[in-house]
Design a protein around this motif. Sequence first.
Motif, PDB file in Angstrom:
ATOM      1  N   ASN A 152       1.368  -0.957   0.085  1.00  0.00           N
ATOM      2  CA  ASN A 152      -0.137  -0.157  -0.036  1.00  0.00           C
ATOM      3  C   ASN A 152       0.585   1.567   0.026  1.00  0.00           C
ATOM      4  O   ASN A 152       0.230   2.520  -0.457  1.00  0.00           O
ATOM      5  CB  ASN A 152      -0.927  -0.078   1.615  1.00  0.00           C
ATOM      6  CG  ASN A 152      -2.173  -0.611   0.743  1.00  0.00           C
ATOM      7  OD1 ASN A 152      -2.653  -1.173   0.291  1.00  0.00           O
ATOM      8  ND2 ASN A 152      -2.804  -1.082   1.938  1.00  0.00           N
ATOM      9  N   GLU A 178       0.967   3.735  -3.336  1.00  0.00           N
ATOM     10  CA  GLU A 178      -0.358   5.643  -3.150  1.00  0.00           C
ATOM     11  C   GLU A 178       0.302   6.224  -3.967  1.00  0.00           C
ATOM     12  O   GLU A 178       0.307   7.284  -4.034  1.00  0.00           O
ATOM     13  CB  GLU A 178      -0.273   5.457  -1.594  1.00  0.00           C
ATOM     14  CG  GLU A 178       0.694   6.053  -0.768  1.00  0.00           C
ATOM     15  CD  GLU A 178       0.184   6.226   0.816  1.00  0.00           C
ATOM     16  OE1 GLU A 178      -0.591   6.081   1.015  1.00  0.00           O
ATOM     17  OE2 GLU A 178       0.417   5.952   2.155  1.00  0.00           O
ATOM     18  N   TYR A 198      -8.652   6.791  -5.586  1.00  0.00           N
ATOM     19  CA  TYR A 198      -7.764   5.745  -6.352  1.00  0.00           C
ATOM     20  C   TYR A 198      -8.985   5.316  -6.962  1.00  0.00           C
ATOM     21  O   TYR A 198     -10.072   5.128  -6.755  1.00  0.00           O
ATOM     22  CB  TYR A 198      -7.847   5.088  -4.809  1.00  0.00           C
ATOM     23  CG  TYR A 198      -6.221   5.786  -4.113  1.00  0.00           C
ATOM     24  CD1 TYR A 198      -5.281   6.200  -3.801  1.00  0.00           C
ATOM     25  CD2 TYR A 198      -6.970   6.242  -2.492  1.00  0.00           C
ATOM     26  CE1 TYR A 198      -4.484   6.466  -4.150  1.00  0.00           C
ATOM     27  CE2 TYR A 198      -5.656   6.980  -1.727  1.00  0.00           C
ATOM     28  CZ  TYR A 198      -4.254   7.232  -1.987  1.00  0.00           C
ATOM     29  OH  TYR A 198      -3.845   8.298  -1.641  1.00  0.00           O
TER      30      TYR A 198
END
Length: 128
Positions: free
Chosen positions: A87, A91, A98
Amino acid sequence: MKTEVVTPGSGNKPISSGIETESFVFVSGQGGLCPETGKIVGGDLESQTVQTLENIRSILAEAGLSLDDVVKVNVYLSDRKLYGEFNGIYERFFRRPYPSRTTVYCDLNYDLLVEIDAIAVKRIGVRT
């Protein structure tokens, strides 16, 4: 009507790197493989995830799109313990909102740690 998106490293496998339609680009599962050599870029999650997302970026660019056009991704991780680290890397490549995402844990070909496929939508005025 559909058009194949061809990128370096596609090889002779019965798989298209991506398929472009009037409204969407469907990117086949990509892993941390160098397009020029077909070899895994490294044994760590960061190297493989970065290469995977760069491969997706390259396929989308061939269709005139970018990661900002991605609306759905499926992520396959080799180990549930990689989720948090993944993650953090993920990101860096995507902004809010997203893309919709599903994450699955499974064995992957070539001993990859991560594989990702994506769907991008074309916006009005984008090349078809």
